[in-house]
Motif scaffolding. Structure first.
Motif, PDB file in Angstrom:
ATOM      1  N   VAL A   1       0.830  -1.199   0.000  1.00  0.00           N
ATOM      2  CA  VAL A   1       0.000   0.000   0.000  1.00  0.00           C
ATOM      3  C   VAL A   1       0.870   1.257   0.000  1.00  0.00           C
ATOM      4  N   ILE A   2       2.046   1.172   0.596  1.00  0.00           N
ATOM      5  CA  ILE A   2       2.936   2.324   0.721  1.00  0.00           C
ATOM      6  C   ILE A   2       3.798   2.451  -0.526  1.00  0.00           C
ATOM      7  N   PRO A   3       3.827   3.621  -1.173  1.00  0.00           N
ATOM      8  CA  PRO A   3       4.700   3.824  -2.341  1.00  0.00           C
ATOM      9  C   PRO A   3       6.142   3.464  -2.023  1.00  0.00           C
ATOM     10  N   LYS A   4       6.878   2.992  -3.031  1.00  0.00           N
ATOM     11  CA  LYS A   4       8.218   2.457  -2.798  1.00  0.00           C
ATOM     12  C   LYS A   4       9.191   3.479  -2.226  1.00  0.00           C
ATOM     13  N   CYS A   5       9.119   4.719  -2.699  1.00  0.00           N
ATOM     14  CA  CYS A   5      10.038   5.724  -2.167  1.00  0.00           C
ATOM     15  C   CYS A   5       9.689   6.085  -0.725  1.00  0.00           C
ATOM     16  N   VAL A   6       8.396   6.142  -0.433  1.00  0.00           N
ATOM     17  CA  VAL A   6       7.988   6.426   0.943  1.00  0.00           C
ATOM     18  C   VAL A   6       8.483   5.322   1.863  1.00  0.00           C
ATOM     19  N   ARG A   7       8.322   4.070   1.399  1.00  0.00           N
ATOM     20  CA  ARG A   7       8.769   2.944   2.209  1.00  0.00           C
ATOM     21  C   ARG A   7      10.286   2.964   2.373  1.00  0.00           C
ATOM     22  N   ALA A   8      11.003   3.303   1.323  1.00  0.00           N
ATOM     23  CA  ALA A   8      12.461   3.367   1.409  1.00  0.00           C
ATOM     24  C   ALA A   8      12.907   4.393   2.449  1.00  0.00           C
ATOM     25  N   GLU A   9      12.247   5.546   2.468  1.00  0.00           N
ATOM     26  CA  GLU A   9      12.617   6.571   3.431  1.00  0.00           C
ATOM     27  C   GLU A   9      12.291   6.144   4.860  1.00  0.00           C
ATOM     28  N   MET A  10      11.152   5.471   5.015  1.00  0.00           N
ATOM     29  CA  MET A  10      10.794   4.968   6.344  1.00  0.00           C
ATOM     30  C   MET A  10      11.815   3.945   6.827  1.00  0.00           C
ATOM     31  N   ASP A  11      12.194   3.032   5.931  1.00  0.00           N
ATOM     32  CA  ASP A  11      13.139   1.985   6.310  1.00  0.00           C
ATOM     33  C   ASP A  11      14.546   2.535   6.530  1.00  0.00           C
ATOM     34  N   ALA A  12      14.862   3.656   5.877  1.00  0.00           N
ATOM     35  CA  ALA A  12      16.183   4.261   6.040  1.00  0.00           C
ATOM     36  C   ALA A  12      16.281   5.099   7.306  1.00  0.00           C
ATOM     37  N   LEU A  13      15.141   5.383   7.942  1.00  0.00           N
ATOM     38  CA  LEU A  13      15.148   6.273   9.105  1.00  0.00           C
ATOM     39  C   LEU A  13      15.991   5.713  10.247  1.00  0.00           C
ATOM     40  N   GLY A  14      15.856   4.420  10.514  1.00  0.00           N
ATOM     41  CA  GLY A  14      16.642   3.809  11.582  1.00  0.00           C
ATOM     42  C   GLY A  14      18.130   3.884  11.313  1.00  0.00           C
ATOM     43  N   PRO A  15      18.607   3.394  10.147  1.00  0.00           N
ATOM     44  CA  PRO A  15      20.039   3.492   9.828  1.00  0.00           C
ATOM     45  C   PRO A  15      20.550   4.934   9.791  1.00  0.00           C
ATOM     46  N   LEU A  16      19.743   5.873   9.276  1.00  0.00           N
ATOM     47  CA  LEU A  16      20.156   7.273   9.275  1.00  0.00           C
ATOM     48  C   LEU A  16      20.336   7.790  10.701  1.00  0.00           C
ATOM     49  N   SER A  17      19.434   7.378  11.577  1.00  0.00           N
ATOM     50  CA  SER A  17      19.484   7.850  12.960  1.00  0.00           C
ATOM     51  C   SER A  17      20.664   7.260  13.720  1.00  0.00           C
ATOM     52  N   GLN A  18      21.230   6.188  13.203  1.00  0.00           N
ATOM     53  CA  GLN A  18      22.466   5.681  13.793  1.00  0.00           C
ATOM     54  C   GLN A  18      23.605   6.676  13.571  1.00  0.00           C
TER      55      GLN A  18
END
Length: 248
Positions: free
Chosen positions: A159-176
């Motif tokens: 349901v979530i667009p691929k770029c939106v999902r990519a940004e959500m999934d990248a949030l944890g690694p970015l926050s590291q």
């Protein structure tokens, strides 16, 4: 006599007001979201909603949505922390633009098809203690759409667009690596930027910063269905003043 002396001393001593940290985020339309930090909690209020605000217990790492219209509180922590990340790309691009007077590092996020999704600018050093607590919470982000829309099962991921999902999934690694200070989308438009940080010397009411236990607990799936219904039916009437400016 001791009691009298203590009373006299108290009359000459001014106790400092409780200090709170406030962060202002500005979006592409110039609207400002305010994050207020005090006593291990963060309260997020956005002009997009007159009814709903976000509460985070930064020490316990819990995330809640408070609906002042329906008088409900929803623990959405499982939605944000129990998922399995999809494939995405994260590329370091070196030094980025200064944001609110601080240096940043720039990163590029791509989706699983290699499409450029967004440029993210991080503050990597000299963060206030409250922002370090927020960063530590964001490190744990792992979106789980199925827990929000269980009726769709595994299809909820699609349901979530691929770029939106990519940004959500990248949030944890970015926050590291640091705290997000600015986001620029595929079209080069700045959609999120920290405008400023300040300490305010005022006594913020406890009820503004704590979970309203007298509100009815709600489940994430029920909240999601309610939001969908509101979207389809035109939402709720606008109150005279935003309820989110009041104590629940």
């Amino acid at each position: 006599m001791l009691k009298i002396i203590l009373l006299l001393l108290a009359s000459f001593v001014t106790l400092p007001a409780l200090a709170a940290l406030q962060v202002e985020l500005v979006d592409r339309n110039g609207q400002i979201t305010t994050l207020t930090f005090q006593n291990g909690w963060m309260r997020g209020v956005s002009p997009r909603s007159d009814y709903i605000y976000t509460l985070m217990n930064l020490k316990m790492q819990r995330i809640y949505l408070i609906d002042m219209g329906d008088k409900t509180n929803t623990d959405v922590t499982p939605v944000f922390m129990n998922g399995t990340p999809h494939e995405f790309g994260l590329v370091a691009l070196g030094s980025g633009s200064r944001v609110a007077g601080r240096d940043t590092k720039e990163y590029l996020i791509t989706n699983d098809e290699g499409v450029h999704c967004a440029h993210i600018f991080l503050w990597e050093h000299e963060l206030e203690g409250e922002l370090v607590d927020l960063q530590n919470l964001l490190k744990r982000i792992k979106i789980d759409p199925e827990s929000l829309l269980p009726v769709l099962g595994p299809l909820a991921d699609g349901v979530i667009p691929k770029c939106v999902r990519a940004e959500m999934d990248a949030l944890g690694p970015l926050s590291q690596k640091g705290l997000i200070a600015m986001r620029v989308n595929q079209k080069g438009i700045t959609t999120l930027r920290i405008q400023g940080i300040k300490t305010i010397e005022q006594d913020i009411p406890v009820c503004m910063m704590n979970l309203p236990k007298h509100y009815q607990p709600e489940t994430p799936p029920s909240l999601a269905m309610e939001l969908i219904v509101r979207r389809l039916t035109g939402g709720r009437n606008k109150p005279a003043t935003p309820l989110t400016n009041e104590c629940p």
